[in-house]
Write a protein that holds these residues in place. Structure first.
Motif, PDB file in Angstrom:
ATOM      1  N   UNK A   1      -6.305  23.252  14.687  1.00 35.92           N
ATOM      2  CA  UNK A   1      -6.564  24.308  15.660  1.00 35.92           C
ATOM      3  C   UNK A   1      -7.264  25.512  15.028  1.00 35.92           C
ATOM      4  N   UNK A   2      -6.866  25.879  13.809  1.00 35.02           N
ATOM      5  CA  UNK A   2      -7.521  26.994  13.117  1.00 35.02           C
ATOM      6  C   UNK A   2      -8.970  26.625  12.807  1.00 35.02           C
TER       7      UNK A   2
ATOM      8  N   UNK B   1     -16.253  30.223  16.263  1.00 34.86           N
ATOM      9  CA  UNK B   1     -16.605  31.600  15.939  1.00 34.86           C
ATOM     10  C   UNK B   1     -15.845  32.605  16.780  1.00 34.86           C
ATOM     11  N   UNK B   2     -14.881  32.117  17.552  1.00 35.83           N
ATOM     12  CA  UNK B   2     -14.110  32.976  18.440  1.00 35.83           C
ATOM     13  C   UNK B   2     -12.741  32.339  18.624  1.00 35.83           C
ATOM     14  N   UNK B   3     -11.699  33.164  18.604  1.00 37.33           N
ATOM     15  CA  UNK B   3     -10.372  32.583  18.727  1.00 37.33           C
ATOM     16  C   UNK B   3      -9.372  33.642  19.175  1.00 37.33           C
TER      17      UNK B   3
ATOM     18  N   UNK C   1      -3.992  28.829  19.533  1.00 35.40           N
ATOM     19  CA  UNK C   1      -3.261  28.181  18.442  1.00 35.40           C
ATOM     20  C   UNK C   1      -1.749  28.224  18.670  1.00 35.40           C
ATOM     21  N   UNK C   2      -1.184  29.426  18.701  1.00 34.46           N
ATOM     22  CA  UNK C   2       0.276  29.577  18.712  1.00 34.46           C
ATOM     23  C   UNK C   2       0.954  28.910  19.908  1.00 34.46           C
TER      24      UNK C   2
ATOM     25  N   UNK D   1       2.864  20.755  21.707  1.00 33.54           N
ATOM     26  CA  UNK D   1       2.344  19.517  21.130  1.00 33.54           C
ATOM     27  C   UNK D   1       3.413  18.835  20.275  1.00 33.54           C
ATOM     28  N   UNK D   2       4.219  19.615  19.587  1.00 31.87           N
ATOM     29  CA  UNK D   2       5.288  19.054  18.757  1.00 31.87           C
ATOM     30  C   UNK D   2       6.332  18.371  19.631  1.00 31.87           C
ATOM     31  N   UNK D   3       6.722  19.024  20.711  1.00 32.50           N
ATOM     32  CA  UNK D   3       7.675  18.426  21.646  1.00 32.50           C
ATOM     33  C   UNK D   3       7.069  17.175  22.278  1.00 32.50           C
TER      34      UNK D   3
END
Length: 137
Positions: free
Chosen positions: A69-70, A77-79, A85-86, A92-94
């Motif tokens: 994701x990073x 160039x934008x996030x 991400x957070x 996604x883990x669940x």
């Protein structure tokens, strides 16, 4: 407060916007909005997924996903770290633990966000209700 779930309960909800409007229709149905015996029952169902042998692949998946994701954010160039991400890592883990197909994960994330809080100006209270567990008022 932790041990006094009579006066300090989650069973009416746990999101300020929802509590201010009179409670959470999902209360008592989801782990995060239960207390006492019901909370223990739900938690015990989930313990198998978090047995000592399970965390290693989960940790590796979180690391891999965070790195991906990073990298995607840097490549664009934008996030917006919180949104791009957070918020994606826990869901996604669940989803990994539950075996949710990749194709369904964006929809699952949108339902979760709608159920817990209204962050879009055009989102109605009905949108949040639709995202809640079946049978919730």
């Amino acid at each position: 407060m932790y041990r006094d779930n009579k006066r300090f309960t989650s069973e009416r909800g746990n999101v300020l916007a929802t509590l201010l409007k009179g409670g959470d229709s999902a209360a008592g149905k989801m782990l995060a909005v239960t207390d006492g015996r019901r909370h223990r029952e739900l938690r015990n169902l989930l313990l198998k997924a978090f047995a000592p042998r399970v965390p290693e692949p989960v940790v590796e998946g979180v690391k891999r996903r965070a790195d991906q994701l990073v990298r995607e954010g840097v490549a664009r160039g934008d996030c917006d770290f919180a949104q791009d991400i957070a918020e994606r890592i826990p869901m996604a883990t669940i989803a990994d633990l539950l075996g949710v197909p990749e194709a369904d994960r964006e929809y699952l994330l949108s339902l979760t966000k709608e159920a817990l809080s209204a962050e879009d100006a055009g989102q109605s209270a009905d949108d949040a209700l639709v995202a809640r567990p079946a049978g919730s008022p």
